[in-house]
Design a protein around this motif. Structure first.
Motif, PDB file in Angstrom:
ATOM      1  N   GLY A   1      -6.136  14.257   7.882  1.00 45.18           N
ATOM      2  CA  GLY A   1      -5.587  14.454   6.533  1.00 45.18           C
ATOM      3  C   GLY A   1      -4.443  13.499   6.229  1.00 45.18           C
ATOM      4  N   LEU A   2      -3.660  13.158   7.233  1.00 45.57           N
ATOM      5  CA  LEU A   2      -2.537  12.241   6.999  1.00 45.57           C
ATOM      6  C   LEU A   2      -3.027  10.871   6.542  1.00 45.57           C
ATOM      7  CD1 LEU A   2       0.073  12.857   9.858  1.00 45.57           C
ATOM      8  CD2 LEU A   2       0.393  13.219   7.400  1.00 45.57           C
ATOM      9  N   ARG A   3      -4.232  10.471   6.971  1.00 43.84           N
ATOM     10  CA  ARG A   3      -4.831   9.217   6.493  1.00 43.84           C
ATOM     11  C   ARG A   3      -5.382   9.403   5.075  1.00 43.84           C
ATOM     12  NH1 ARG A   3      -4.398   4.280   9.342  1.00 43.84           N
ATOM     13  NH2 ARG A   3      -3.391   5.045  11.207  1.00 43.84           N
ATOM     14  N   GLU A   4      -6.159  10.486   4.891  1.00 45.57           N
ATOM     15  CA  GLU A   4      -6.817  10.703   3.589  1.00 45.57           C
ATOM     16  C   GLU A   4      -5.791  10.873   2.462  1.00 45.57           C
ATOM     17  OE1 GLU A   4      -9.497  14.003   4.066  1.00 45.57           O
ATOM     18  OE2 GLU A   4     -10.896  12.843   5.298  1.00 45.57           O
ATOM     19  N   GLY A   5      -4.650  11.443   2.789  1.00 46.15           N
ATOM     20  CA  GLY A   5      -3.614  11.691   1.777  1.00 46.15           C
ATOM     21  C   GLY A   5      -3.038  10.415   1.186  1.00 46.15           C
ATOM     22  N   PHE A   6      -3.240   9.288   1.866  1.00 51.82           N
ATOM     23  CA  PHE A   6      -2.745   8.002   1.361  1.00 51.82           C
ATOM     24  C   PHE A   6      -3.860   7.152   0.751  1.00 51.82           C
ATOM     25  CE2 PHE A   6       0.750   9.190   4.150  1.00 51.82           C
ATOM     26  CZ  PHE A   6       1.858   8.796   3.401  1.00 51.82           C
ATOM     27  N   ASP A   7      -5.079   7.690   0.707  1.00 56.62           N
ATOM     28  CA  ASP A   7      -6.205   6.950   0.137  1.00 56.62           C
ATOM     29  C   ASP A   7      -5.947   6.648  -1.347  1.00 56.62           C
ATOM     30  OD1 ASP A   7      -9.239   6.237   0.345  1.00 56.62           O
ATOM     31  OD2 ASP A   7      -9.023   7.420  -1.489  1.00 56.62           O
TER      32      ASP A   7
ATOM     33  N   SER B   1       0.857  -1.192   0.000  1.00 57.32           N
ATOM     34  CA  SER B   1       0.000   0.000   0.000  1.00 57.32           C
ATOM     35  C   SER B   1       0.895   1.244   0.000  1.00 57.32           C
ATOM     36  CB  SER B   1      -0.908   0.005   1.217  1.00 57.32           C
ATOM     37  OG  SER B   1      -0.155   0.324   2.379  1.00 57.32           O
ATOM     38  N   TYR B   2       0.283   2.372  -0.366  1.00 58.89           N
ATOM     39  CA  TYR B   2       1.056   3.628  -0.406  1.00 58.89           C
ATOM     40  C   TYR B   2       1.600   3.963   0.983  1.00 58.89           C
ATOM     41  CZ  TYR B   2      -1.379   3.905  -4.868  1.00 58.89           C
ATOM     42  OH  TYR B   2      -1.866   3.623  -6.114  1.00 58.89           O
ATOM     43  N   ARG B   3       0.783   3.704   1.976  1.00 57.97           N
ATOM     44  CA  ARG B   3       1.198   3.988   3.351  1.00 57.97           C
ATOM     45  C   ARG B   3       2.374   3.099   3.783  1.00 57.97           C
ATOM     46  NH1 ARG B   3      -1.265   6.682   7.607  1.00 57.97           N
ATOM     47  NH2 ARG B   3      -0.712   5.800   9.614  1.00 57.97           N
ATOM     48  N   GLU B   4       2.293   1.822   3.429  1.00 59.65           N
ATOM     49  CA  GLU B   4       3.395   0.902   3.772  1.00 59.65           C
ATOM     50  C   GLU B   4       4.696   1.329   3.092  1.00 59.65           C
ATOM     51  OE1 GLU B   4       0.748  -3.184   4.366  1.00 59.65           O
ATOM     52  OE2 GLU B   4       1.632  -2.744   2.419  1.00 59.65           O
ATOM     53  N   ILE B   5       4.563   1.804   1.864  1.00 57.28           N
ATOM     54  CA  ILE B   5       5.765   2.246   1.139  1.00 57.28           C
ATOM     55  C   ILE B   5       6.376   3.444   1.862  1.00 57.28           C
ATOM     56  CG2 ILE B   5       6.561   3.300  -1.023  1.00 57.28           C
ATOM     57  CD1 ILE B   5       4.444   1.483  -2.448  1.00 57.28           C
TER      58      ILE B   5
END
Ligand code: F0G
Length: 458
Positions: free
Chosen positions: A307-313, A238-242
């Motif tokens: 926002g830090l969550r939404e930015g990785f959606d 996922s983008y977040r994991e990266i």
């Protein structure tokens, strides 16, 4: 997805009117602003592509968070939510909230900097460089060599030049190095991404020379998108994991939350080292605020945490990167020279190539931002010799390496028809390119002159 059209993955709940000015009005406004778009009033602008910083539209969840904001001076719930989100994302144990990125830069680089100190980056953003130089230290930009070739489609033009990095570390030695800073994505270098492989090599080199490794992570979600789609081995992450993997390589990060955290104000400094964090916290309290709010209100911290969550959606990032590319590919197809491949947050036009008849000391980039405004009411920013030019001892301009104009796309603000309008404005830019004229600076401050300089047309 079977359909070609990438729709905005949101509905619009609140709108802000745009004042549709006429070309005659804009001519007057531009003269009054001394041909510097930073000095225009926002009401005079039709499409504002000056920056993607602090210009995001917040979500209904973020606005709900604003109401939940806990404004206690110390230990507020909003601080707890903010701290836990930042810790979870970055993996760093020490979190210092600041009112924006440059406040974190001033604290960290002011502390690490000073006379004889050296900082090395793929490219320092202008406030980063200014904070480093203001401390008396020196800042070296060493982008990879592919970054200089506009037409190469090398997928990670944001990379740092690893060979030069080792050379400089060897030359200056551990004691003199303030930090190595990886700017992700490389804003000044065209919003181009940095690969995980490059970030890993930087980590290994910094370890070998025992120097501090900081990530300027304000667009790390956009960077993660490019890694997922371009670098082998990341297709299933996922983008977040990266992003988390990239953070794990460094000693800390600085974030302007005004970008990928989708808020209008805010930032932070996050660090692994306890002693360094303690020293920075002292500086934070002197100028920003107590350690559980920095320069922020509780409601700001709430909005950042969401926002830090939404930015990785995934849907959001897909729309975000594709809509930037949509603008870039369309104007490129009209023969407008752009940095290629198109980066994450902005399209960079090479005004030096667009206006070969305007020499660097007449600022082709500034000429283009003036034309964009006059023709279509589009506001953009020069990233060339106005922003980065220097003078030699004789007072002659040492130009920037490139004469660029950045069309930065605010997040979740403009729809495709707004962007289609900008594309149409470029038809006129292309048609009138030979008649565009350069400018002369008639007034300028010593630091960050692009913000307030006055110009006259030649
Ligand atoms: N680092 C990078 C890579 C940036 O792009 C910026 C700001 C900063 C640090 C400073 O953060 O504005 O919150 O103090 N960039 C904005 C821009 C101003 O238009 O690109 P800040």
């Amino acid at each position: 997805m079977p359909f070609k059209t990438i729709i905005e993955p949101f509905r619009i709940k609140s709108v802000e009117p745009i004042h549709m000015s006429t070309p005659e009005e804009r001519k007057k406004y531009m003269t009054a602003a001394h041909f510097n778009p930073f000095l225009l009033r926002s009401q005079q602008v039709i499409i504002d592509l000056l920056t993607d910083s602090g210009t995001s539209a917040m979500s209904s969840e973020q606005w709900a968070g604003i109401l939940r904001g806990d404004e206690s001076y110390a230990g507020a719930q909003s601080w707890e939510r903010f701290e836990s989100e930042v810790k979870d994302l970055t993996g760093y144990p020490y979190i210092l909230p600041t009112h924006q990125g440059r406040a974190a830069e001033r604290i960290l680089y002011g502390y690490l900097g000073g006379k004889e100190k050296v900082f090395i980056s793929n490219t320092h953003f202008d406030t980063t460089r200014a904070n480093i130089e203001f401390s008396g230290a020196e800042a070296f930009d060493i982008p990879c060599h592919e970054a200089h070739n506009h037409e190469s489609d090398f997928p990670f033009k944001g990379n740092i030049d690893l060979i030069r990095l080792e050379e400089l570390l060897k030359k200056f030695g551990t004691e003199k190095i303030g930090a190595v800073i990886l700017t992700v994505t490389n804003n000044t270098g065209g919003g181009q991404p940095v690969s995980m492989a490059n970030a890993e090599s930087v980590a290994a080199i910094c370890k070998k020379y025992n120097v501090l490794y900081i990530i300027d992570c304000c667009r790390i979600a956009e960077n993660a998108y490019f890694i997922h789609h371009r670098e082998t081995g990341f297709e299933t992450k996922s983008y977040r994991e990266i992003a988390q993997q990239m953070f794990s390589l460094a000693d800390g990060c600085i974030m302007s939350a005004k970008k990928d955290a989708l808020v209008n104000i805010g930032g932070f400094l996050a660090l692994k080292n306890e002693q360094l964090a303690a020293a920075c916290t002292n500086l934070l309290i002197i100028t920003e605020g107590f350690s559980t709010y920095g320069g922020l209100s509780g409601r700001d911290m709430e909005a950042i945490a969401i926002g830090l969550r939404e930015g990785f959606d995934a849907d959001y990032l897909n729309y975000r990167i594709k809509s930037t590319a949509y603008l870039g590919e369309h104007i490129r197809a009209k023969g407008i020279p752009v940095l290629y491949p198109i980066g994450g947050h902005a399209v960079y036009v090479d005004a030096g190539l667009l206006y070969p008849h305007i020499p660097a000391h007449h600022y082709p980039g500034q000429a283009l931002v003036c034309e964009l405004y006059k023709i279509g009411g589009v506001r953009a920013v020069e990233i060339g010799s106005v922003m980065f030019g220097k003078y030699d001892e004789a007072g002659k301009l040492i130009p920037a390496p490139m004469e660029l104009v950045r069309l930065a796309i605010p997040r979740r603000v403009y729809t495709q028809s707004h962007i289609d309008y900008v594309i149409e404005v470029f038809d006129e830019i292309a048609r009138t390119r030979s008649s565009a004229r350069g400018l002369r600076i008639i007034k300028e401050p010593k630091f960050l002159r692009h913000f307030t300089a006055h110009f006259e047309t030649l």
